[in-house]
Design a protein around this motif. Structure first.
Motif, PDB file in Angstrom:
ATOM      1  N   ILE A  50      -6.171 -10.377 -29.617  1.00 50.25           N
ATOM      2  CA  ILE A  50      -6.637 -11.512 -29.555  1.00 50.25           C
ATOM      3  C   ILE A  50      -7.829 -12.050 -30.121  1.00 50.25           C
ATOM      4  CG2 ILE A  50      -5.627 -11.802 -26.822  1.00 50.25           C
ATOM      5  CD1 ILE A  50      -8.893 -11.448 -26.040  1.00 50.25           C
ATOM      6  N   THR A  51      -8.179 -10.612 -31.134  1.00 55.49           N
ATOM      7  CA  THR A  51      -9.465 -10.896 -31.933  1.00 55.49           C
ATOM      8  C   THR A  51      -9.340 -11.297 -32.858  1.00 55.49           C
ATOM      9  OG1 THR A  51      -9.982  -8.547 -31.448  1.00 55.49           O
ATOM     10  CG2 THR A  51     -11.417  -9.221 -33.504  1.00 55.49           C
ATOM     11  N   PRO A  52      -8.315 -11.751 -33.786  1.00 60.67           N
ATOM     12  CA  PRO A  52      -8.463 -13.484 -34.630  1.00 60.67           C
ATOM     13  C   PRO A  52      -8.287 -14.029 -33.858  1.00 60.67           C
ATOM     14  CG  PRO A  52      -6.459 -11.356 -35.081  1.00 60.67           C
ATOM     15  CD  PRO A  52      -7.088 -10.967 -33.647  1.00 60.67           C
ATOM     16  N   LEU A  53      -8.127 -14.918 -33.006  1.00 57.19           N
ATOM     17  CA  LEU A  53      -7.801 -15.906 -32.495  1.00 57.19           C
ATOM     18  C   LEU A  53      -9.657 -15.993 -32.465  1.00 57.19           C
ATOM     19  CD1 LEU A  53      -6.570 -18.593 -31.845  1.00 57.19           C
ATOM     20  CD2 LEU A  53      -6.555 -17.634 -29.166  1.00 57.19           C
ATOM     21  N   ALA A  54      -9.952 -15.318 -31.226  1.00 54.15           N
ATOM     22  CA  ALA A  54     -11.618 -15.123 -31.584  1.00 54.15           C
ATOM     23  C   ALA A  54     -12.383 -15.325 -32.572  1.00 54.15           C
ATOM     24  CB  ALA A  54     -11.905 -14.296 -30.655  1.00 54.15           C
ATOM     25  N   PHE A  90     -14.408 -16.927 -41.061  1.00 50.17           N
ATOM     26  CA  PHE A  90     -13.123 -15.831 -40.631  1.00 50.17           C
ATOM     27  C   PHE A  90     -12.701 -15.046 -41.326  1.00 50.17           C
ATOM     28  CE2 PHE A  90      -8.736 -15.089 -40.294  1.00 50.17           C
ATOM     29  CZ  PHE A  90      -8.849 -15.275 -39.059  1.00 50.17           C
ATOM     30  N   LEU A  91     -12.833 -14.488 -43.041  1.00 51.22           N
ATOM     31  CA  LEU A  91     -12.539 -13.035 -43.412  1.00 51.22           C
ATOM     32  C   LEU A  91     -13.989 -12.648 -43.408  1.00 51.22           C
ATOM     33  CD1 LEU A  91     -11.645 -14.876 -47.013  1.00 51.22           C
ATOM     34  CD2 LEU A  91      -9.478 -14.114 -45.168  1.00 51.22           C
ATOM     35  N   TYR A  95     -16.115  -7.479 -41.402  1.00 47.11           N
ATOM     36  CA  TYR A  95     -16.773  -6.654 -40.399  1.00 47.11           C
ATOM     37  C   TYR A  95     -15.690  -5.505 -39.200  1.00 47.11           C
ATOM     38  CZ  TYR A  95     -20.946  -5.476 -37.651  1.00 47.11           C
ATOM     39  OH  TYR A  95     -21.870  -4.602 -36.925  1.00 47.11           O
ATOM     40  N   VAL A  96     -15.524  -6.548 -39.039  1.00 50.84           N
ATOM     41  CA  VAL A  96     -14.435  -6.293 -37.121  1.00 50.84           C
ATOM     42  C   VAL A  96     -13.542  -5.280 -37.429  1.00 50.84           C
ATOM     43  CG1 VAL A  96     -13.466  -6.805 -35.281  1.00 50.84           C
ATOM     44  CG2 VAL A  96     -15.436  -7.765 -35.985  1.00 50.84           C
ATOM     45  N   LEU A  97     -12.813  -5.094 -38.984  1.00 52.33           N
ATOM     46  CA  LEU A  97     -11.881  -4.670 -38.421  1.00 52.33           C
ATOM     47  C   LEU A  97     -12.281  -3.165 -39.067  1.00 52.33           C
ATOM     48  CD1 LEU A  97      -9.007  -4.106 -39.208  1.00 52.33           C
ATOM     49  CD2 LEU A  97      -8.961  -5.001 -41.343  1.00 52.33           C
ATOM     50  N   THR A 139     -12.230   0.335 -37.174  1.00 55.68           N
ATOM     51  CA  THR A 139     -11.267   1.278 -37.727  1.00 55.68           C
ATOM     52  C   THR A 139     -12.496   2.574 -38.016  1.00 55.68           C
ATOM     53  OG1 THR A 139     -10.178   0.159 -39.221  1.00 55.68           O
ATOM     54  CG2 THR A 139     -10.286   2.631 -40.235  1.00 55.68           C
ATOM     55  N   LEU A 140     -13.814   2.968 -38.220  1.00 60.90           N
ATOM     56  CA  LEU A 140     -14.864   4.253 -38.065  1.00 60.90           C
ATOM     57  C   LEU A 140     -14.830   4.370 -36.268  1.00 60.90           C
ATOM     58  CD1 LEU A 140     -17.230   2.827 -41.067  1.00 60.90           C
ATOM     59  CD2 LEU A 140     -15.617   4.297 -40.830  1.00 60.90           C
ATOM     60  N   GLY A 141     -14.435   3.050 -35.351  1.00 64.26           N
ATOM     61  CA  GLY A 141     -14.905   3.757 -34.356  1.00 64.26           C
ATOM     62  C   GLY A 141     -13.748   4.870 -34.051  1.00 64.26           C
TER      63      GLY A 141
END
Length: 434
Positions: A308-312, A337-338, A343-345, A349-351
């Motif tokens: 649900i992250t992309p929708l948020a 959006f990009l 940033y979230v991706l 990934t690092l986490g």
């Protein structure tokens, strides 16, 4: 005053005043004084035994005392033997009742409830504890003393001696302990009960079974029941004749509970049986149901949040485009959006990489470089179990780790290598890293 003028102190007399007074009296008065003193004391005279009877009474009294002591010990030993014989008789009677209960469950025309199975297992546990207590010579548990008033304490005087447990006399229980049920017999009773088709192996039943096998010291019977927990046909409760449904061994709900798997592994480690410990790891931690259960429980919520992250992010970018000012709202929404998605991706990934590659929680077994990160996360419990086995069989001192020898240890090292892990990796050992 001169020293010569001082009066001289009279010299002390060697006798007391009473003796001096007696010596100054006349002989007749002296005799009357002694007679009066003797009559006042009134000391009873002791008869002197004849020379022929001297020394007979002491030896006879000693011999009689020794005989009485031996008779008392014999009576006490017989009473102790009767007490422990009664305990053995009660134990055998309870065992017969449990056997009749198990026979009733197995011969019933319908599927009995889980409570009936638990009653049988709990009864076997009590019998096993009592048998162990009798073999080790432990007395019955003492009654709890409740504080009472002074009147109650006075009325209960003399009862404490009856409540004190008496240990068995030497040799009193040796003939009767052979009549006690053996641990192998109790273990076989429980195993045959759970292998019966009409018995449903629930987590509570499995927990009682593992504790029973751990109590009697027969953990060899645990892996087979662990396998049946996920593969045995499930009987329908109360169905007559019994009806069964075939479970899916790979389903997440068929996974063995984590605390029961740890308890079973602990029982194998206590008996120092490495093949048994590896069998438990194979049946419990390497089962497909365990991996799916871990993926559902550990990755279920994170996967839902990721989905649900992309929708948020899109909704956040759309709301932010209202305040774009002189910039085109559509272009502002696209850039927002990009940017937020990137940033979230990157952060996520690092986490995930940090979560699956950290080695601070390991002791002796670590993942081999190149193992997929998702595979590491799904099989973390298996690695922890092998690490626990290695710590139990290896040296306890840190400076001696890596010097173990023997066929069992080399077999464990090769097995760990085949599972994509490393035992005692030199780069992570104390003093070997920078």
């Amino acid at each position: 005053m001169r020293p010569g003028s001082l009066p001289l102190r009279p010299q002390s007399r060697p006798v007391c005043q009473l003796c001096d007074y007696i010596l100054q009296q006349q002989p007749a008065a002296r005799r009357s004084f002694f007679a009066a003193a003797a009559s006042t004391l009134n000391t009873p005279a002791l008869r002197r035994q004849p020379a022929s009877q001297r020394g007979i009474l002491p030896r006879t009294s000693v011999r009689c005392a020794a005989t009485a002591r031996r008779s008392q010990e014999h009576v006490a030993g017989s009473e102790d033997g009767r007490q422990w014989g009664d305990r053995i008789a009660v134990l055998k009677r309870n065992l017969a009742e449990v056997e009749r209960h198990i026979a009733w469950i197995e011969s019933s025309n319908k599927v009995e409830s889980e409570t009936a199975t638990l009653e049988a297992l709990v009864g076997l546990q009590n019998i096993a504890r009592e048998a162990i207590a009798i073999r080790s010579g432990k007395p019955l548990p003492q009654k709890i003393k409740i504080k009472q008033s002074s009147a109650g304490a006075i009325l209960s005087m003399g009862r404490e001696e009856d409540d004190i447990p008496v240990a068995p006399a030497p040799g009193a229980t040796s003939p009767s302990t052979n009549e006690l049920p053996s641990p192998q017999y109790i273990s076989r009773l429980a195993m045959d009960l759970l292998k019966h088709p009409n018995i449903f192996i629930s987590p509570q039943v499995l927990e009682a079974y593992i504790r029973l096998q751990r109590l009697v010291g027969c953990p060899r019977a645990i892996p087979e029941i662990l396998y049946l927990y996920a593969n045995k046909p499930v009987p329908e409760l109360g169905s007559s004749p019994p009806k069964f449904s075939k479970p899916s061994p790979k389903a997440a709900k068929q996974a063995i509970p984590a605390h029961l798997a740890e308890e079973a592994l602990g029982a194998a480690i206590e008996t120092k049986d490495m093949p048994l410990a590896l069998d438990i790891v194979e049946v419990a931690y390497r089962a497909p149901a365990w991996k799916r259960n871990r993926m559902v429980t550990k990755l279920g919520l994170p996967s839902f949040l990721v989905s649900i992250t992309p929708l948020a992010i899109y909704m956040i970018a759309q709301e932010a485009s209202v305040y774009s000012g002189y910039i085109d709202p559509t272009m502002f929404k696209t850039y927002a959006f990009l940017g937020i998605s990137t940033y979230v991706l990157c952060t996520g990934t690092l986490g995930f990489v940090a979560l699956t590659t950290h080695n601070d929680h390991h002791t002796r077994v670590v993942w081999r470089p190149g193992t997929p990160l998702l595979d590491r996360y799904a099989r973390e419990d298996e690695r922890a179990a092998l690490d626990r086995i290695a710590c139990a069989w290896g040296f306890k001192e840190d400076w001696r780790r890596g010097d173990e020898e023997g066929e069992e240890w080399e077999g464990l090292r090769e097995l760990i290598a085949l599972r994509g892990m490393v035992l005692d990796k030199p780069d992570l050992m104390p003093g070997m890293n920078a």
